[in-house]
Design an enzyme around this catalytic site. Structure first.
Site: not given
Ligand code: SMG
Ligand code: MG
Length: 369
Positions: A188, A161, A163, A262
């Site tokens: 994301d 994934k 960002k 989550k």
């Molecule tokens: O726990 O591996 C992990 C991170 C997954 O990208 C992740 N989480 O928006 O989904 C999301 C983000 C939130 C945390 S960003 C610091």
């Molecule tokens: Mg997210």
């Protein structure tokens, strides 16, 4: 059960590399563990919030305060204490899902440990191993991103994934796709775009992504519905889904075709199981999101992801993707999968010497009746 002791344990755990998203950069994970002692057994939970209110409204200092001032007193005055009753005992407290999730997890761990049942079995998990992926932060350059993705692929991750944010989206995604034509890839945005960016976001449609997660603001179901109609790529909601009701509204508005579940956003593993069941009933695929949890929260996440409706790989990586030293025995990846803990409760133990070495701050709460 009777609550005999509640302890909050705060640890600043350095990340192996900074993690940048559209709302900021983390170099250290601010971890809040909840430790309970009951007349039946002890238990651990993790309240997975951020240090600042930039992902959602909650932040770790506030979670601590809410647990101490409102949540623990509410549990102490409730007629009964069971894991199943925690949610309703705390329902009067608005918001603070991570705080509630951490407390519920600790009580669930205690209850299941006393009964000798693993969390995965209790939840109805059907898998021994769960497919996982890695969430890759925004980097200084597109080249650095391709190198980083490449190192994760070498580590064995089969789903990545990325960002994204305005200014770091189409070009990096195109570069990663060109370097890894067959990689399961998704993005994301953590709500970094608005409907004004509709055309720009729709340029991501050509990369064969598994999904685009939360491009618009949490309360913009209408915008997400327009995008869902416009694109071939599935649209996934994260921040928008905070309860069973908000999930039903998102589905009624056709604002997504996939959901990220989550624990720290929905208020606990039991709320996640309920939403999972609803999504299975409606034929909506779900997957388990992460909040850079330590081994405590990760154990609960992996157990949750073993339920049958979790059909996309989880945002749960091996311990060494996050930390040099985890707070439990490390989670190790085999073939892009993590093994579901099978011991009683969470099935992991907290490493007390790691807590001491990392100078964890431990705070005993008042539980005198
Ligand atoms: O726990 O591996 C992990 C991170 C997954 O990208 C992740 N989480 O928006 O989904 C999301 C983000 C939130 C945390 S960003 C610091
Ligand atoms: Mg997210």
């Amino acid at each position: 059960m009777m609550l005999e002791r509640v302890e909050l344990v705060r640890v600043h755990l350095p990340l192996v590399r900074p993690f940048r998203t559209s709302f900021g950069t983390q170099t250290v994970k601010d971890i809040l563990l909840v430790h309970v002692e009951t007349d039946a057994a002890e238990g651990w939970g993790e309240a997975a919030a951020h240090p600042e209110p930039y992902y959602n409204e909650e932040f770790v200092d506030a979670s601590m305060l809410v647990i101490e001032r409102f949540a623990v007193p509410a549990l102490l005055s409730a007629p009964e204490l069971t894991a199943e009753s925690v949610q309703s005992s705390l329902a009067r407290i608005k918001g603070y899902p991570a705080a509630k999730a951490g407390l519920e997890m600790a009580i669930l761990d205690a209850e299941l440990s006393a009964g000798g049942v693993s969390l995965a079995d209790y939840l109805g998990g059907t898998r021994d191993n769960v497919d996982v992926g890695v969430s890759v932060g925004i980097t200084q350059s597109v080249g650095a991103l391709v190198d980083l993705v490449s190192s994760y692929v070498d580590d064995g991750y089969r789903r990545v994934k990325l960002k994204i944010e305005p200014g770091f989206d189409v070009e990096p995604v195109a570069a990663v796709r060109a370097a890894f034509p067959d990689l399961a890839l998704q993005v994301d945005a953590n709500a970094a775009y608005t409907l004004d960016d509709l055309y720009h976001v729709s340029l991501l449609d050509e990369f064969g992504l598994l999904m685009i997660e939360q491009p618009f603001a949490a309360d913009d179901l209408g915008g997400h519905a327009i995008l869902t109609r416009r694109l071939r790529t599935p649209i996934c909601l994260d921040e928008s889904v905070v309860s069973l009701r908000s999930a039903e509204q998102a589905l009624a508005a056709q604002a997504c075709t996939v959901m990220n579940l989550k624990v720290g956003r929905l208020g606990g593993v039991l709320a996640c199981r309920a939403l999972h069941n609803l999504c299975v009933e409606r034929g909506v695929p779900v997957w388990c999101g992460g909040m850079l949890e330590s081994g405590v929260g990760r154990a609960a996440n992996v157990a949750l992801a073993s339920l049958p409706g979790f059909v996309y790989p989880a945002d749960l990586s091996a311990s060494d993707r996050y930390f040099h030293r985890d707070l439990t025995e490390p989670f190790v990846m085999t073939g892009s999968q993590l093994a579901v803990p099978r011991g009683p409760g969470l099935g992991v133990s907290v490493d007390q010497s790691a807590l001491a070495d990392l100078r964890a701050i431990r705070h005993d709460l008042e539980v005198n009746r």
